[in-house]
Design a protein around this motif. Sequence first.
Motif, short mmCIF file in Angstrom:
data_model
loop_
_atom_site.label_atom_id
_atom_site.label_comp_id
_atom_site.label_asym_id
_atom_site.label_seq_id
_atom_site.Cartn_x
_atom_site.Cartn_y
_atom_site.Cartn_z
N ASN A 162 0.78 -1.23 -0.11
CA ASN A 162 -0.10 -0.06 0.03
C ASN A 162 0.92 1.21 -0.09
N LEU A 163 2.16 0.92 0.04
CA LEU A 163 2.97 2.27 0.02
C LEU A 163 3.72 2.52 -1.49
N PRO A 164 3.77 3.56 -1.90
CA PRO A 164 4.39 3.77 -3.15
C PRO A 164 6.09 3.69 -2.89
N PRO A 165 6.62 3.41 -4.02
CA PRO A 165 8.09 3.24 -3.66
C PRO A 165 8.79 4.28 -3.32
N HIS A 166 8.59 5.55 -3.37
CA HIS A 166 9.08 6.69 -2.92
C HIS A 166 8.85 6.82 -1.33
N ILE A 167 7.67 6.31 -0.87
CA ILE A 167 7.57 6.29 0.57
C ILE A 167 7.90 5.25 1.42
N GLN A 168 8.21 3.92 0.69
CA GLN A 168 8.77 2.94 1.65
C GLN A 168 9.79 3.14 2.42
N PRO A 169 10.65 3.74 1.83
CA PRO A 169 12.07 4.05 2.67
C PRO A 169 11.82 4.75 4.11
N LYS A 170 10.65 5.53 4.22
CA LYS A 170 10.42 6.19 5.25
C LYS A 170 9.76 5.41 6.28
N VAL A 171 9.48 4.02 5.87
CA VAL A 171 8.69 3.41 7.10
C VAL A 171 9.49 2.06 7.32
N VAL A 172 9.53 1.81 8.57
CA VAL A 172 10.30 0.53 9.22
C VAL A 172 9.26 -0.33 9.77
N VAL A 173 9.10 -1.58 9.45
CA VAL A 173 8.20 -2.54 10.24
C VAL A 173 8.92 -3.29 11.39
N LYS A 174 8.82 -3.09 12.68
CA LYS A 174 9.83 -3.62 13.47
C LYS A 174 8.96 -4.46 14.84
N GLU A 175 9.68 -5.35 15.46
CA GLU A 175 8.95 -6.13 16.60
C GLU A 175 9.08 -5.39 17.76
N LEU A 176 7.80 -5.05 18.31
CA LEU A 176 7.62 -4.47 19.74
C LEU A 176 6.68 -5.14 20.50
N THR A 177 6.97 -6.08 21.77
CA THR A 177 6.14 -6.65 22.38
C THR A 177 6.09 -5.74 23.70
N TRP A 178 5.07 -5.22 24.04
CA TRP A 178 5.01 -4.15 25.03
C TRP A 178 5.95 -4.39 26.41
N GLY A 179 6.69 -3.84 26.85
CA GLY A 179 7.20 -3.88 28.24
C GLY A 179 8.55 -4.78 28.00
N GLN A 180 8.90 -5.22 26.74
CA GLN A 180 9.98 -6.23 26.31
C GLN A 180 10.72 -5.27 25.18
N ASN A 181 12.12 -5.84 25.09
CA ASN A 181 13.12 -5.38 24.08
C ASN A 181 12.98 -3.79 23.90
N LEU A 182 12.67 -3.24 24.73
CA LEU A 182 12.44 -1.69 24.85
C LEU A 182 13.98 -0.93 24.61
N GLU A 183 14.89 -1.61 24.95
CA GLU A 183 16.20 -0.96 24.53
C GLU A 183 16.57 -0.91 22.98
#
Length: 230
Positions: A121-142
């Motif tokens: 759903n994101l055009p190629p020129h916008i994709q570099p501005k987006v990161v998908v990342k794991e975040l389980t609340w209360g964990q790996n916050l560092e």
Amino acid sequence: MSQQVAELDSGEMALVPYEEGAGIGLQKFHKPLATFSFANHTIQIRQDWRQLGVAAVVWDAAIVLSTYLEMGAVELRGCSAVELGAGTGLVGIVAALLGAHVTITDRQVALEFLKSNVEANLPPHIQPKVVVKELTWGQNLESFSPGEFDLILGADVIYLEDTFTDLLQTLVHLCGNRSVILLACRIRYERDNNFLTMLERQFTVSKVHYDPEKDVHIYKAQKRSRRKDL
């Protein structure tokens, strides 16, 4: 009111309420694609209720929050934003289309599904501005710098009482003194108000929007300033 039971990857059972008689409302969760129009783009969100349950359908709170962002309620161009418990990623996708640099997060089990929606759903020129990342609340916050985001977004993240303390800890970590939190939610149970009470102990909280048709509230929160003379 009936309840649909969905099993989380941790083995916990989450009760997902829906209105009896609102057959159309429930059927929309089982559609493989949900189509929306935001930020002059047609967005097609893939849904997978059977495999991922609550994490893989578009909830009304996400639609209301996306609409609120599109209304220009906050300045998104150049903004650093993070979406918590993103599920399908609709809110983060809309924020990116509106000019934000967005980190879209969820638990590990939902990431591949989430990435597929973001990339579709994101055009190629916008994709570099987006990161998908794991975040389980209360964990790996560092793996996140304290206070690194201007804007923290959450749609329907207030529903499982066991997660409230972890969610609050995560918000405190991610927020700087100038950060803004926007949480969209339907108040289903008294315990949902309990989370707002917890939030108010560390943040200034105000209701900034209400959608009566979808019965969704949007709350804005900012860290309480610490005055040296107190």
